[in-house]
Design an enzyme around this catalytic site. Structure first.
Site, PDB file in Angstrom:
ATOM      1  N   ASP A 221      -0.607  10.951   3.129  1.00 41.30           N
ATOM      2  CA  ASP A 221       0.086  10.733   1.850  1.00 41.30           C
ATOM      3  C   ASP A 221      -0.376  11.755   0.807  1.00 41.30           C
ATOM      4  O   ASP A 221      -1.577  11.973   0.633  1.00 41.30           O
ATOM      5  CB  ASP A 221      -0.244   9.345   1.281  1.00 41.30           C
ATOM      6  CG  ASP A 221       0.073   8.201   2.239  1.00 41.30           C
ATOM      7  OD1 ASP A 221       0.016   8.415   3.458  1.00 41.30           O
ATOM      8  OD2 ASP A 221       0.375   7.100   1.750  1.00 41.30           O
ATOM      9  N   HIS A 223       1.660  11.656  -2.332  1.00 42.05           N
ATOM     10  CA  HIS A 223       2.025  10.801  -3.479  1.00 42.05           C
ATOM     11  C   HIS A 223       2.105  11.511  -4.831  1.00 42.05           C
ATOM     12  O   HIS A 223       1.483  11.087  -5.804  1.00 42.05           O
ATOM     13  CB  HIS A 223       1.036   9.631  -3.582  1.00 42.05           C
ATOM     14  CG  HIS A 223       1.456   8.436  -2.782  1.00 42.05           C
ATOM     15  ND1 HIS A 223       2.684   7.831  -2.911  1.00 42.05           N
ATOM     16  CD2 HIS A 223       0.806   7.729  -1.813  1.00 42.05           C
ATOM     17  CE1 HIS A 223       2.781   6.808  -2.080  1.00 42.05           C
ATOM     18  NE2 HIS A 223       1.657   6.736  -1.388  1.00 42.05           N
ATOM     19  N   ASP A 250       5.226   9.657   2.532  1.00 42.31           N
ATOM     20  CA  ASP A 250       4.735   9.333   1.184  1.00 42.31           C
ATOM     21  C   ASP A 250       4.368  10.588   0.394  1.00 42.31           C
ATOM     22  O   ASP A 250       3.278  10.716  -0.143  1.00 42.31           O
ATOM     23  CB  ASP A 250       3.558   8.348   1.235  1.00 42.31           C
ATOM     24  CG  ASP A 250       4.022   6.916   1.504  1.00 42.31           C
ATOM     25  OD1 ASP A 250       5.187   6.734   1.910  1.00 42.31           O
ATOM     26  OD2 ASP A 250       3.229   5.982   1.309  1.00 42.31           O
ATOM     27  N   ASP A 253       6.395   9.253  -5.302  1.00 43.74           N
ATOM     28  CA  ASP A 253       6.019   7.995  -5.965  1.00 43.74           C
ATOM     29  C   ASP A 253       4.555   8.012  -6.399  1.00 43.74           C
ATOM     30  O   ASP A 253       3.702   8.702  -5.831  1.00 43.74           O
ATOM     31  CB  ASP A 253       6.262   6.759  -5.086  1.00 43.74           C
ATOM     32  CG  ASP A 253       7.717   6.308  -5.100  1.00 43.74           C
ATOM     33  OD1 ASP A 253       8.452   6.702  -6.021  1.00 43.74           O
ATOM     34  OD2 ASP A 253       8.108   5.554  -4.197  1.00 43.74           O
ATOM     35  N   ARG A 254       4.279   7.203  -7.411  1.00 43.15           N
ATOM     36  CA  ARG A 254       2.948   7.012  -7.995  1.00 43.15           C
ATOM     37  C   ARG A 254       2.487   8.238  -8.786  1.00 43.15           C
ATOM     38  O   ARG A 254       2.391   8.198  -9.991  1.00 43.15           O
ATOM     39  CB  ARG A 254       1.920   6.586  -6.955  1.00 43.15           C
ATOM     40  CG  ARG A 254       2.210   5.196  -6.384  1.00 43.15           C
ATOM     41  CD  ARG A 254       0.981   4.619  -5.744  1.00 43.15           C
ATOM     42  NE  ARG A 254       1.186   3.252  -5.265  1.00 43.15           N
ATOM     43  CZ  ARG A 254       1.045   2.156  -6.007  1.00 43.15           C
ATOM     44  NH1 ARG A 254       0.715   2.252  -7.263  1.00 43.15           N
ATOM     45  NH2 ARG A 254       1.239   0.972  -5.485  1.00 43.15           N
ATOM     46  N   ASN A 282       6.998   5.000   3.987  1.00 44.57           N
ATOM     47  CA  ASN A 282       7.625   3.821   3.367  1.00 44.57           C
ATOM     48  C   ASN A 282       8.020   4.088   1.913  1.00 44.57           C
ATOM     49  O   ASN A 282       8.792   3.328   1.326  1.00 44.57           O
ATOM     50  CB  ASN A 282       6.703   2.595   3.454  1.00 44.57           C
ATOM     51  CG  ASN A 282       5.445   2.738   2.634  1.00 44.57           C
ATOM     52  OD1 ASN A 282       4.685   3.697   2.789  1.00 44.57           O
ATOM     53  ND2 ASN A 282       5.188   1.794   1.737  1.00 44.57           N
ATOM     54  N   HIS A 283       7.501   5.179   1.315  1.00 44.27           N
ATOM     55  CA  HIS A 283       7.913   5.521  -0.051  1.00 44.27           C
ATOM     56  C   HIS A 283       9.049   6.534  -0.080  1.00 44.27           C
ATOM     57  O   HIS A 283       9.488   6.902  -1.170  1.00 44.27           O
ATOM     58  CB  HIS A 283       6.723   6.030  -0.867  1.00 44.27           C
ATOM     59  CG  HIS A 283       5.910   4.911  -1.445  1.00 44.27           C
ATOM     60  ND1 HIS A 283       6.137   4.401  -2.709  1.00 44.27           N
ATOM     61  CD2 HIS A 283       4.913   4.176  -0.920  1.00 44.27           C
ATOM     62  CE1 HIS A 283       5.284   3.411  -2.937  1.00 44.27           C
ATOM     63  NE2 HIS A 283       4.531   3.252  -1.864  1.00 44.27           N
ATOM     64  N   HIS A 331       4.000   7.213  10.124  1.00 39.68           N
ATOM     65  CA  HIS A 331       3.412   6.891   8.829  1.00 39.68           C
ATOM     66  C   HIS A 331       2.589   5.606   8.838  1.00 39.68           C
ATOM     67  O   HIS A 331       1.452   5.574   8.374  1.00 39.68           O
ATOM     68  CB  HIS A 331       4.493   6.795   7.754  1.00 39.68           C
ATOM     69  CG  HIS A 331       3.918   6.510   6.399  1.00 39.68           C
ATOM     70  ND1 HIS A 331       3.204   7.454   5.694  1.00 39.68           N
ATOM     71  CD2 HIS A 331       3.897   5.384   5.645  1.00 39.68           C
ATOM     72  CE1 HIS A 331       2.784   6.923   4.553  1.00 39.68           C
ATOM     73  NE2 HIS A 331       3.189   5.667   4.506  1.00 39.68           N
ATOM     74  N   ARG A 381      -0.455  -6.439   3.232  1.00 41.31           N
ATOM     75  CA  ARG A 381       0.446  -5.980   2.175  1.00 41.31           C
ATOM     76  C   ARG A 381       1.491  -7.021   1.800  1.00 41.31           C
ATOM     77  O   ARG A 381       2.149  -6.895   0.774  1.00 41.31           O
ATOM     78  CB  ARG A 381       1.220  -4.741   2.639  1.00 41.31           C
ATOM     79  CG  ARG A 381       0.366  -3.563   2.938  1.00 41.31           C
ATOM     80  CD  ARG A 381       1.199  -2.458   3.577  1.00 41.31           C
ATOM     81  NE  ARG A 381       0.325  -1.392   4.033  1.00 41.31           N
ATOM     82  CZ  ARG A 381      -0.080  -0.371   3.281  1.00 41.31           C
ATOM     83  NH1 ARG A 381       0.349  -0.275   2.034  1.00 41.31           N
ATOM     84  NH2 ARG A 381      -0.877   0.549   3.762  1.00 41.31           N
ATOM     85  N   HIS A 408      -0.651   6.097   5.219  1.00 39.08           N
ATOM     86  CA  HIS A 408      -0.228   4.812   4.653  1.00 39.08           C
ATOM     87  C   HIS A 408      -1.300   4.043   3.903  1.00 39.08           C
ATOM     88  O   HIS A 408      -0.991   3.125   3.169  1.00 39.08           O
ATOM     89  CB  HIS A 408       0.346   3.973   5.806  1.00 39.08           C
ATOM     90  CG  HIS A 408       1.125   2.751   5.424  1.00 39.08           C
ATOM     91  ND1 HIS A 408       2.013   2.716   4.367  1.00 39.08           N
ATOM     92  CD2 HIS A 408       1.161   1.510   5.971  1.00 39.08           C
ATOM     93  CE1 HIS A 408       2.562   1.511   4.302  1.00 39.08           C
ATOM     94  NE2 HIS A 408       2.052   0.762   5.252  1.00 39.08           N
TER      95      HIS A 408
END
Length: 479
Positions: A221, A223, A250, A253-254, A282-283, A331, A381, A408
């Site tokens: 990731d 991100h 990923d 995002d964030r 997943n993002h 991922h 999660r 992840h």
């Protein structure tokens, strides 16, 4: 008089609080867990552990801990608050709504809770509206987009992009991004369209080798942490004809430079289709992007159509990469069914299903996590599941693999080798979200297919906070 067990447990909680204040979330969880082992009747132990779980995105565990705190004390306001935040994070807004209401009932003057309640109500209404107007298969966002007719005016001070990507354009783009500039919207559309077509044509599981004289680097990731991505390239070399990269989902995002990362990786993919490989995370999905900042960032820096075409390109991304028939890179992780094989991944038609949904192979590939206990367990999660070392062993043996490589999850040292060496997690966003004291890592692989791990530290970045473009205050409150 307090029992000796409670006194000892409270001392452990104090140490947990200290670790939490230093952003050492796993250490904090360890102290709170030891406090609970000594004395399990104190709600604050569970509530504090819930907060640390939130920081590690273990929202299912956070919900369970907050619920346990509320069993012990039904008026424990912090537990309602934390359970509401955890449910919000997994987009379970109706449950969150109940808990925000519970906070206000007990603290009628809590302004923050009132704001969150209003935000949550808006989200519930929006989701219900979107569901009501949903069409089965929306038309392509590229259909009404005449990219060729878009004009780049004379005031644009960057390198021009013609019909093909060039290294000169990429070098200029990196400098622009470092200086807070954008590329022209026309160029963004050109890049996204070219890469969407490239990745759409790739198989669901891309299969690559590492030839003599070349190497491959696997990153986890990133991100939206653009300056940390540049640090990877500085330490390890930029993509070239002899050095390929695989980014394991990923990208967005964030972090608040998600468009910069996505456009840079895409530009390299266009320039060298066999020099950059991109797995979906997943993002790279609509529901995450709407909440965790990428949609808002696209709208703020470019426009809504840029988000729509990115979304379409994300749904075209492969879901896994098989390296030298030895390492499966995906991922999230493994599956709910032991009979799943590499052939099942090969046969999965990802183009029939743009978003991963709540069950099935695609969801499991993007969302699952390893656990230390054997067998399978509920997801920490609150989405997907967890798989134990025996599950990994069976999968690897059945499919002739040495190991799976996944991302992840934050790992404090940047990577972790578990499940007897068969499950490797790599995470490439150091000092994640500016709050977690983790390192980043990447994996270098040469022709002999041995794994070499390199750990790196975060680098300074301009003063823009993570989640700066998030569409709602619920998520930014969890930073």
């Amino acid at each position: 008089m307090a029992s000796p067990d409670l006194e000892a447990a409270t001392a452990l909680k104090v140490q947990g609080n200290k670790a939490f204040a230093e952003h050492e979330w796993p250490t904090a969880i360890d102290f709170y867990s030891r406090a609970i082992e000594k004395y399990d009747k104190e709600p604050s132990f569970f509530s504090n552990r819930a907060q640390a779980h939130i920081k590690l995105e273990a929202y299912g565990f956070a919900i369970a801990d907050a619920s346990k705190a509320l069993e012990l004390d039904s008026n424990y306001v912090k537990a309602y608050w934390r359970r509401a935040l955890a449910n919000s994070a997994i987009l379970n807004y109706k449950e969150a709504l109940k808990d925000f209401k519970a906070v206000i009932k007990r603290e009628p003057n809590n302004r923050d809770a009132k704001l969150k309640l209003t935000e949550c109500e808006k989200l519930v209404r929006r989701l219900e509206f979107e569901k009501a107007i949903e069409v089965g298969d929306p038309p392509s966002a590229f259909e009404d987009l005449d990219i060729d007719a878009m004009v780049v005016d004379d005031k644009y001070d960057g390198v021009r992009l013609e019909k093909e990507m060039t290294q000169e354009f990429i070098d200029d783009m990196i400098e622009r991004f470092k200086n807070g500039k954008k590329i022209h919207r026309k160029y963004a559309f050109q890049i996204i369209k070219a890469v969407k077509d490239l990745v759409y044509a790739e198989p669901t599981m891309v299969e690559v080798g590492v030839k003599e004289g070349t190497r491959l680097t696997v990153c986890g990731d990133t991100h939206g942490q653009f300056f940390d991505l540049l640090e990877i390239f500085r330490l390890n070399g930029y993509p070239s004809d002899t050095h390929a990269y695989l980014f394991n989902g990923d990208f967005v995002d964030r972090g608040s430079w998600s468009t910069e990362i996505a456009l840079l990786l895409y530009a390299y993919k266009w320039l060298r289709p066999n020099g950059i490989f991109l797995n979906r995370g997943n993002h790279e999905t609509d529901d995450m992007n709407k909440v965790y900042g990428f949609e808002g960032e696209c709208k703020a820096k470019y426009n809504e159509t840029v988000f729509k075409v990115f979304s379409e390109s994300f749904s075209a991304l492969p879901l896994a990469t098989l390296i030298g028939n030895k390492y499966l890179v995906l991922h999230g992780g493994l599956f709910s069914d032991d009979n799943t094989t590499l052939d099942d991944i090969r046969k999965l038609n990802r183009h029939n299903q743009r978003q991963p949904g709540q069950q099935g192979l695609m969801m499991e590939m993007l969302w699952t996590d390893p656990q230390t206990a054997p067998g399978r367990g509920p997801s920490k999660r609150g989405v997907g599941l967890q798989f134990g070392p025996d599950v990994t062993k069976r999968f690897c043996e059945k499919n002739g693999l040495e190991a799976i490589i996944r991302s992840h999850e934050v790992r404090m040292e940047g990577y972790e080798v578990e499940h007897d060496g068969r499950c490797i997690t790599v995470f490439s966003a150091p000092k994640y979200c500016d709050t977690t004291e983790n390192k980043g890592a990447f994996i270098k692989i040469g022709p002999e297919l041995k794994l070499e791990y390199q750990v790196f530290e975060a680098v300074p970045h301009p003063d823009i906070k993570p989640m700066a473009y998030a569409q709602n205050s619920l998520m930014s409150s969890m930073m």
